[in-house]
Design an enzyme around this catalytic site. Structure first.
Site, PDB file in Angstrom:
ATOM      1  N   LYS A 144     -50.185  17.263  21.054  1.00 53.98           N
ATOM      2  CA  LYS A 144     -50.466  15.917  20.550  1.00 53.98           C
ATOM      3  C   LYS A 144     -51.887  15.558  20.954  1.00 53.98           C
ATOM      4  O   LYS A 144     -52.375  15.997  21.994  1.00 53.98           O
ATOM      5  CB  LYS A 144     -49.488  14.925  21.199  1.00 53.98           C
ATOM      6  N   VAL A 180     -38.755   5.632   4.810  1.00 51.37           N
ATOM      7  CA  VAL A 180     -37.591   6.469   5.138  1.00 51.37           C
ATOM      8  C   VAL A 180     -36.311   5.772   4.670  1.00 51.37           C
ATOM      9  O   VAL A 180     -35.470   6.372   3.992  1.00 51.37           O
ATOM     10  CB  VAL A 180     -37.532   6.770   6.656  1.00 51.37           C
TER      11      VAL A 180
HETATM   12  P1  NAD Z   1     -42.374   2.129   7.344  1.00 55.39           P
HETATM   13  O1  NAD Z   1     -43.482   1.409   8.010  1.00 55.39           O
HETATM   14  O2  NAD Z   1     -42.501   2.517   5.918  1.00 55.39           O
HETATM   15  O3  NAD Z   1     -41.027   1.263   7.451  1.00 55.39           O
HETATM   16  C1  NAD Z   1     -40.656   0.554   8.587  1.00 55.39           C
HETATM   17  C2  NAD Z   1     -40.051  -0.762   8.106  1.00 55.39           C
HETATM   18  O4  NAD Z   1     -39.447  -1.436   9.204  1.00 55.39           O
HETATM   19  C3  NAD Z   1     -41.089  -1.724   7.519  1.00 55.39           C
HETATM   20  O5  NAD Z   1     -40.682  -2.135   6.228  1.00 55.39           O
HETATM   21  C4  NAD Z   1     -41.076  -2.889   8.505  1.00 55.39           C
HETATM   22  O6  NAD Z   1     -41.320  -4.145   7.884  1.00 55.39           O
HETATM   23  C5  NAD Z   1     -39.670  -2.816   9.041  1.00 55.39           C
HETATM   24  N1  NAD Z   1     -39.471  -3.503  10.317  1.00 55.39           N
HETATM   25  C6  NAD Z   1     -40.342  -3.597  11.362  1.00 55.39           C
HETATM   26  N2  NAD Z   1     -39.775  -4.321  12.342  1.00 55.39           N
HETATM   27  C7  NAD Z   1     -38.544  -4.658  11.930  1.00 55.39           C
HETATM   28  C8  NAD Z   1     -37.479  -5.394  12.497  1.00 55.39           C
HETATM   29  N3  NAD Z   1     -37.577  -5.956  13.715  1.00 55.39           N
HETATM   30  N4  NAD Z   1     -36.329  -5.567  11.787  1.00 55.39           N
HETATM   31  C9  NAD Z   1     -36.218  -5.035  10.568  1.00 55.39           C
HETATM   32  N5  NAD Z   1     -37.193  -4.330   9.961  1.00 55.39           N
HETATM   33  C10 NAD Z   1     -38.338  -4.150  10.630  1.00 55.39           C
HETATM   34  O7  NAD Z   1     -42.059   3.384   8.285  1.00 55.39           O
HETATM   35  P2  NAD Z   1     -41.245   4.705   7.930  1.00 55.39           P
HETATM   36  O8  NAD Z   1     -42.209   5.773   7.595  1.00 55.39           O
HETATM   37  O9  NAD Z   1     -40.127   4.389   7.015  1.00 55.39           O
HETATM   38  O10 NAD Z   1     -40.673   5.065   9.371  1.00 55.39           O
HETATM   39  C11 NAD Z   1     -39.569   4.363   9.916  1.00 55.39           C
HETATM   40  C12 NAD Z   1     -39.264   4.908  11.315  1.00 55.39           C
HETATM   41  O11 NAD Z   1     -38.980   6.306  11.230  1.00 55.39           O
HETATM   42  C13 NAD Z   1     -40.410   4.791  12.319  1.00 55.39           C
HETATM   43  O12 NAD Z   1     -39.858   4.594  13.598  1.00 55.39           O
HETATM   44  C14 NAD Z   1     -41.071   6.156  12.262  1.00 55.39           C
HETATM   45  O13 NAD Z   1     -41.753   6.445  13.459  1.00 55.39           O
HETATM   46  C15 NAD Z   1     -39.864   7.043  12.083  1.00 55.39           C
HETATM   47  N6  NAD Z   1     -40.153   8.325  11.442  1.00 55.39           N
HETATM   48  C16 NAD Z   1     -40.685   8.373  10.219  1.00 55.39           C
HETATM   49  C17 NAD Z   1     -40.936   9.609   9.609  1.00 55.39           C
HETATM   50  C18 NAD Z   1     -41.497   9.677   8.229  1.00 55.39           C
HETATM   51  O14 NAD Z   1     -41.424  10.764   7.629  1.00 55.39           O
HETATM   52  N7  NAD Z   1     -42.039   8.619   7.673  1.00 55.39           N
HETATM   53  C19 NAD Z   1     -40.634  10.794  10.289  1.00 55.39           C
HETATM   54  C20 NAD Z   1     -40.059  10.731  11.566  1.00 55.39           C
HETATM   55  C21 NAD Z   1     -39.817   9.476  12.129  1.00 55.39           C
END
Ligand code: NAD
Length: 372
Positions: A80, A184
């Site tokens: 990282k 996601v």
């Molecule tokens: P994203 O930013 O597209 O979606 C996250 C959503 O959560 C946003 O719409 C945001 O408004 C909402 N949110 C934030 N705080 C909130 C709360 N208190 N209550 C309800 N909703 C809330 O992110 P993503 O890419 O969909 O990732 C989601 C999670 O999955 C993150 O923790 C990320 O680290 C993890 N993750 C994502 C991937 C990926 O491929 N994108 C891979 C591994 C892990």
């Protein structure tokens, strides 16, 4: 603590401090373990309050990547990078190209990618200086947005959890409460709805939920009320640390399985409280490994179908973890550490690894300890 003691404490192989006055680059690259292959992990840009905090984060996150890649069955190690700076103010082409030169200097022992505070566009600058970068736009031959593959892995992971509790994979008529309506979650809800599940969804931005309500007949839930939904599965797909003293007692589901990173506020304490309440927990770094699987595929020439096929194996991995947890009477996240360490040990005995200069070197046998 002395810096060398810190590095040796969790068996990190190498830490590189990158400094370039001209581009104002201050970054730390941490390589935890290359037993299984080159270390891969994103470059996080953040306003760390001290170099010490930045180092801590790089060491912690790189070690997490070793376990994530090992459990996902990938031939990758853990690494990282952290770039010290404000991602909204301090980004320049020169900064990322300078970082790219440092990555290149490691000759493939560390492969970078986007992370919190960095974007696909930033990685394109990095790529001007090195080939050791993933997560490039699909139009440029990269793997692009990992969310569809992450979501698919979470979907099969939820089925593995249902199978564990009910003996059946079917989602027909099951109630799933999804926290977050981001990338996601949106793809995940598509899979769940297609299989006949009833979805409850929340987001702090209500407008993000609207298309999901319209397209998949999902039901909107206020953000704070998502923990109280009487459902079969709670699927956190937004933030970390949401499984804590305040939320766990409110959960009515028998399964917690979602894509968010670092869901347990405290791994030991809250892992145990979920178990006490009879809730099956899908370790986050196992069920959300689709994103890593997706970028790993880029290294071999990207094919979405292959990435999805590999993500499908998350089902079997989850079942294996639950069986280890039962057999050893340990928590699921401890069982996943066990599985990762077992693979590292087994391969460490046979495996030779690239030392970054095109030659192969016998690997040192390493002691492994579970992530905190
Ligand atoms: P994203 O930013 O597209 O979606 C996250 C959503 O959560 C946003 O719409 C945001 O408004 C909402 N949110 C934030 N705080 C909130 C709360 N208190 N209550 C309800 N909703 C809330 O992110 P993503 O890419 O969909 O990732 C989601 C999670 O999955 C993150 O923790 C990320 O680290 C993890 N993750 C994502 C991937 C990926 O491929 N994108 C891979 C591994 C892990």
């Amino acid at each position: 603590m002395d810096i060398f003691d810190k590095i040796q404490d969790k068996d990190h192989e190498e830490v590189v401090f990158c400094s370039d006055k001209t581009s104002h680059l201050k970054a730390i690259i941490a390589i935890h373990n290359t037993t299984l292959g080159p270390s891969l992990g994103g470059a996080r840009m953040w306003m760390y309050s001290s170099t010490h905090d930045a180092l801590e984060d790089a060491l912690r996150l790189s070690r997490g990547m070793t376990y994530k890649a090992a459990v996902a069955g990938l031939n990758l190690g853990g690494g990282k990078a952290v770039i010290i700076g404000n991602p909204n103010m301090n980004k320049t082409e020169a900064l990322f190209r300078s970082f790219g030169r440092y990555v290149n200097g490691l000759g493939g022992r560390y492969i970078t990618a986007e992370d919190v505070g960095t974007s696909v566009a930033d990685m394109e600058y990095v790529r001007m200086e090195t080939n050791y970068v993933t997560g490039i736009d699909r139009a440029l031959g990269g793997s692009g947005d990992p969310s569809p593959v992450t979501a698919y892995g979470v979907y099969v992971g939820i089925k593995a959890c249902l199978n564990e509790l009910t003996g059946k994979d079917s989602l027909e008529g099951k109630k799933i409460a999804v926290q977050g309506a981001g990338s996601v979650a949106s793809y995940l809800i598509g899979h769940l709805a297609k299989d006949g599940a009833k979805v409850y969804v929340t987001d702090i931005f209500k407008e993000k939920v609207k298309p999901l309500v319209e397209k998949y007949h999902a039901e909107f839930i206020e953000p704070e009320a998502i923990y109280d939904v009487d459902a079969d599965v709670f699927s956190p797909c937004a933030l970390g640390a949401i499984l804590n003293d305040n939320t766990i007692p409110r959960l009515k589901t028998k399964i917690v399985a979602g894509g968010a990173n670092n869901q347990l506020a405290d791994e030991k304490v809250h892992g145990a409280s979920l178990l006490e309440r009879g809730i099956l927990y899908a370790p986050d770094y196992v069920i959300n490994a689709g994103g890593l699987i997706n970028v790993a595929n880029e290294l071999e020439g990207y094919h979405r179908e292959r990435a999805l096929k590999q993500a499908e194996r998350i089902y079997d991995t989850m079942k294996k973890i639950f069986s280890i947890a039962k057999e050893k009477n340990i928590l699921p996240h401890q069982a996943s550490s066990h599985l990762a360490e077992e693979r590292l040990r087994a391969i460490g005995h046979l495996k030779v690894f690239h030392n970054g200069h095109g030659t192969m070197t016998q690997n040192v046998h390493k002691r492994e300890t579970a992530p905190h």
